[in-house]
Design an enzyme around this catalytic site. Structure first.
Site, PDB file in Angstrom:
ATOM      1  N   GLU A 253       0.877  -1.170   0.000  1.00 12.82           N
ATOM      2  CA  GLU A 253       0.000   0.000   0.000  1.00 12.82           C
ATOM      3  C   GLU A 253       0.907   1.211   0.000  1.00 12.82           C
ATOM      4  O   GLU A 253       1.592   1.496   0.979  1.00 12.82           O
ATOM      5  CB  GLU A 253      -0.923  -0.026   1.221  1.00 12.82           C
ATOM      6  CG  GLU A 253      -2.080   0.945   1.099  1.00 12.82           C
ATOM      7  CD  GLU A 253      -1.800   2.262   1.783  1.00 12.82           C
ATOM      8  OE1 GLU A 253      -1.469   3.228   1.061  1.00 12.82           O
ATOM      9  OE2 GLU A 253      -1.903   2.336   3.013  1.00 12.82           O
ATOM     10  N   CYS A 287      -1.682   8.870   3.574  1.00 14.22           N
ATOM     11  CA  CYS A 287      -1.573   8.417   2.188  1.00 14.22           C
ATOM     12  C   CYS A 287      -2.794   8.799   1.367  1.00 14.22           C
ATOM     13  O   CYS A 287      -2.728   8.885   0.131  1.00 14.22           O
ATOM     14  CB  CYS A 287      -1.360   6.901   2.135  1.00 14.22           C
ATOM     15  SG  CYS A 287      -2.687   5.948   2.920  1.00 14.22           S
TER      16      CYS A 287
END
Length: 487
Positions: A253, A287
């Site tokens: 990720e 993120c």
């Protein structure tokens, strides 16, 4: 008083074999908050060995017994929320509201893991072979290497280990050098206190200079059978390549260049509030944070004026002050990188609509830039800080083009009063996640979380997370008579 912590290997707190330690620095004060053991390759070998030895017993532990441990850990985590808030403020400059969200979601990740421990393990398949059962069965890999980042330490540290453990793997966790406690040791304390057996979760902290050797030793160890990493695309590329060389499945990720698309029929007050939250929660160090607000031309000027006015009022400073919204960057180097992005953009023609002034204590004010172009680093690079840009779009089609003008496809949001139109736009965005009538910063433990393109592959959360951390095997059982062979 400075906190001192050791590695956690086989349920015991032990120093690094070399005796080496490293300092954990408070980004706001610049003072040493903790001293932690600095693992080397010998410690990696010990931790992996403990995880490997514990695997068979843990994998055969009943699902209900595993579930009880996770449910107890969730309750303990909530009881220790004040401690978690203190850790995040001191280690990474996390403000109170962000730390509380981290603690609450980490507890719910544990509850989701409890549910995952009792999830179905497979299915019966159709077969043309008489007298035979054909089964697809999920089983744990074995030892999982988990590499977790600093920016949402409670959430991402817990996400890195909870589902892998729930489905029967054992784990060696390497937390970020910037959050060895909140991202690793604190989480292990909770799980061990809840009854997790020794060796099932091991934590190795390390000095920044030793990170490459530690990660290489961890991923290269033959006893490690699966890897998960959350962090930058730059480092994820290295992790993924190394894991591939050793034929190990990996969940990555990675970075995001996330957009909030504001269509011409949007409620402007709602759009401004959504953009402010999505861009500046945790000083933009998420993120999923908004790097680009893409606004229809017809409302772009009014949106920008309202947005900049709101952003300019965000309280900035000491993360231990409960009123602070914008705390420090994780360190002075990260703050300087953000100022360089601003300076580069302004030198090439961008305009500052809010913020932009230089502050001390690794602080970067909430900043809004307009008139950004592809010649500027900020147009392409992930910002990962308290800066966002506003881009006008000629139409919904043009907004989609701008949002897709990146190789980083993690998440996005679409704001519109027409839900059908919002869904149509969402379906054309090349991201792993998209939210209609909400901003991109969303997370739920039961949802499949992960990106597209250079934002990574594989998924955390829900059934997708169970699949990521277990291997599918085909098993047949000849239950009636004997199979027939041609010779």
């Amino acid at each position: 008083m400075t906190i001192t912590r050791e590695l956690i290997i086989n349920g015991e707190h032990v120093p690094a074999a070399s005796g080496k330690t490293t300092e954990d620095i408070n980004p706001y004060t610049g003072e040493v908050y903790a001293t932690v053991a600095a693992a080397g390759t010998e410690d990696v070998n010990r931790a992996v060995g403990a995880a490997a030895d514990a695997f068979e017993s843990w994998a055969s532990t009943s699902p209900s017994a595993r579930a009880r441990i996770f449910l107890r850990a969730a309750d303990l985590f909530e009881e220790r929320t004040d401690q978690a808030i203190e850790l995040m403020a001191q280690e990474v400059g996390g403000v109170s509201s962000w730390a509380q969200f981290n603690a609450a979601l980490a507890a719910n990740i544990l509850r989701s893991a409890a549910a995952a421990s009792t999830a179905p393990l497979g299915e019966v398949l159709a077969t043309d072979l008489p007298g035979k059962y054909s089964l697809a069965v999920r089983q744990p890999y074995g030892v999982v290497a988990a590499l977790a980042p600093w920016n949402a330490p409670l959430i991402l540290g817990m996400r890195a280990v909870a589902i892998p453990l729930a489905v029967g793997n054992t784990v060696v966790l390497k937390p970020s050098e910037d959050a060895p406690l909140a991202c690793g040791l604190f989480l292990a304390d909770v799980l061990l206190d809840a009854g997790l057996p020794a060796g099932v979760l091991n934590v190795i902290t390390n000095a920044r200079d030793d990170a490459s050797d530690v990660v290489t030793a961890l991923i290269s160890d033959d006893r490690v059978r699966c890897v998960n990493f959350t962090g930058s695309t730059k480092v994820g590329r290295i992790v993924g390549t190394l894991a591939a060389q050793h034929i190990k499945p990996t969940v990555l990720e990675l970075s995001g260049k996330n957009s909030l698309v504001v269509l011409d029929d949007a409620d402007l007050d709602y759009a401004v509030n959504a953009a402010t939250f999505g861009a500046y929660m945790n000083a933009g160090q998420i993120c999923m944070s908004i790097d680009r607000v893409i606004v229809d031309n017809s409302i772009a000027d009014e949106f920008t004026d309202r947005f900049a006015a709101k952003v300019a009022t965000l309280p900035t400073g000491d993360p231990t002050d409960p009123n602070t919204v914008i705390g420090p960057a994780v360190n002075a180097k990260a703050a300087e990188r953000q100022y360089q992005l601003i300076d580069d953009a302004v030198a090439k023609g961008a305009k500052i609509a809010a913020g932009g002034q230089k502050l001390n204590h690794a602080l970067v004010p909430a900043t809004v830039l307009t008139d950004t172009t592809p010649e500027m680093s900020i147009y392409h690079d992930e910002i990962f800080g308290s800066i966002t840009t506003v881009l006008p779009a000629k139409s919904a089609k043009d907004a989609i083009r701008l949002a897709n003008d990146t190789k980083l496809g993690l998440t996005a949001g679409v704001i519109t009063e027409n839900v059908s139109r919002g869904i149509s736009v969402a379906q054309r965005l090349r991201t792993g996640i998209v939210h209609v009538n909400d901003q991109p910063v969303n997370d739920e433990p039961m949802a499949p979380f992960g990106g597209a393109q250079n934002s990574g592959y594989g998924r955390f959360g829900g059934q997708a997370g169970i699949n990521s951390f277990s291997e599918l095997r085909w098993v047949t059982v000849q239950q009636k008579g004997h199979a027939q062979f041609p010779f």
